[in-house]
Design an enzyme around this catalytic site. Sequence first.
Site, PDB file in Angstrom:
ATOM      1  CG  MET A  30      -1.876  -1.217   1.194  1.00 22.72           C
ATOM      2  SD  MET A  30      -3.401  -0.969   2.085  1.00 22.72           S
ATOM      3  CE  MET A  30      -2.802  -0.668   3.727  1.00 22.72           C
ATOM      4  N   GLY A  31       2.174   1.075  -0.331  1.00 24.79           N
ATOM      5  CA  GLY A  31       3.072   2.223  -0.462  1.00 24.79           C
ATOM      6  C   GLY A  31       3.601   2.739   0.864  1.00 24.79           C
ATOM      7  CG  HIS A  34       8.588   0.378   6.243  1.00 23.02           C
ATOM      8  ND1 HIS A  34       8.884  -0.966   6.200  1.00 23.02           N
ATOM      9  CD2 HIS A  34       7.253   0.452   6.475  1.00 23.02           C
ATOM     10  CE1 HIS A  34       7.790  -1.666   6.410  1.00 23.02           C
ATOM     11  NE2 HIS A  34       6.773  -0.839   6.564  1.00 23.02           N
ATOM     12  N   GLY A  36      11.241  -2.594   5.499  1.00 23.48           N
ATOM     13  CA  GLY A  36      10.529  -3.871   5.394  1.00 23.48           C
ATOM     14  C   GLY A  36      10.078  -4.124   3.955  1.00 23.48           C
ATOM     15  CG  HIS A  37       7.121  -1.628   2.083  1.00 27.35           C
ATOM     16  ND1 HIS A  37       6.980  -0.575   2.948  1.00 27.35           N
ATOM     17  CD2 HIS A  37       5.895  -2.215   2.002  1.00 27.35           C
ATOM     18  CE1 HIS A  37       5.725  -0.507   3.361  1.00 27.35           C
ATOM     19  NE2 HIS A  37       5.048  -1.493   2.814  1.00 27.35           N
ATOM     20  CD  GLN A  61      -6.063  -3.793   2.645  1.00 25.28           C
ATOM     21  OE1 GLN A  61      -5.927  -4.240   1.522  1.00 25.28           O
ATOM     22  NE2 GLN A  61      -5.098  -3.914   3.548  1.00 25.28           N
ATOM     23  N   GLY A 147       5.056  -9.853   4.212  1.00 27.38           N
ATOM     24  CA  GLY A 147       5.840  -9.707   5.440  1.00 27.38           C
ATOM     25  C   GLY A 147       5.200 -10.470   6.594  1.00 27.38           C
ATOM     26  NE  ARG A 187      -2.893   1.659   9.639  1.00 22.97           N
ATOM     27  CZ  ARG A 187      -3.244   0.645   8.847  1.00 22.97           C
ATOM     28  NH1 ARG A 187      -2.540  -0.467   8.832  1.00 22.97           N
ATOM     29  NH2 ARG A 187      -4.303   0.735   8.070  1.00 22.97           N
TER      30      ARG A 187
END
Length: 281
Positions: A30-31, A34, A36-37, A61, A147, A187
């Site tokens: 969802m852009g 960070h 992790g992506h 969602q 993830g 978030r």
Amino acid sequence: MQVCHTIREIGEFVQNARAVEKTIGLVPTMGYFHAGHLSLMREAKKMCDVVVVSLYVNPLQFGPKEDLGEYPRDFERDCAMARSVGVGAIFAPGNAEMYPAGYNSFVEVAGITDKLCGLSRPGHFRGVTTVVAKLFNIVRPDQAFFGQKDAQQAIIIEKMVRDLNMGPEIVTLPIMREADGLAMSSRNVYLTEDQRRAAPVLYRSLCAFREAVAGGERDVAKLRRDIKEMILSAPGVQIDYVEILSVPGLEPPDTLTGKCIAALAVRFGKTRLIDNMVVEV
Ligand code: PAF
């Protein structure tokens, strides 16, 4: 790196790659990227010839009172980051492209979706599985990368792929953490300074859980109570859930055996964070 906004454009990109026998890895996102992506994209690049990253804040969602409107977005920065790790194409459709007027088809996995995040976010996983199924149909990847932070999501997607005989192999990669242990999440930017200071308590409580299990503790109720107590020692927190469940069935065990997950969702003010730790007994 090609930026595609329509299903036709990404379809052509994928078709051209397939024509020269390239394998395709899909990283659905969802852009607001960070590390992790980026780790998902790097792993996809290692395992597949061509990497497609979808970047779509999927309205289906989000609940009516959730953060769809505020969800952080920075398209130019995301494109630069994806380009820097060798992504072949970004697929960033608009809502009309994904859910045109009259759209009325949904994908739902029963059972494992009505616990943990499914309880506090009704309809969330139906939105996730619907958009992921659409992305799989549009991109037809050989592998798709998710993830472990969204552990329940990964389990549900694996189940959907198995149940519906979908093509891609699902690859789930470890949680990426900040230096103080906080799980990386788009978030996290919502947190105030005080909340950000308090948030690593989630990881500490999960590490204490892992240590207790390694030390021989098998009493699920006690393990769960200890996680909760440690979290509640932080200021301004509200526990949404702390659960210890079997993996991948997500059933509550009486005593800890096999592969289990301690999963939690905790609110810091308006920000809801999730984290988890898997142990094997
Ligand atoms: O994990 C996410 O970012 C989203 O749930 C996903 C898988 C991209 C579907 O919108």
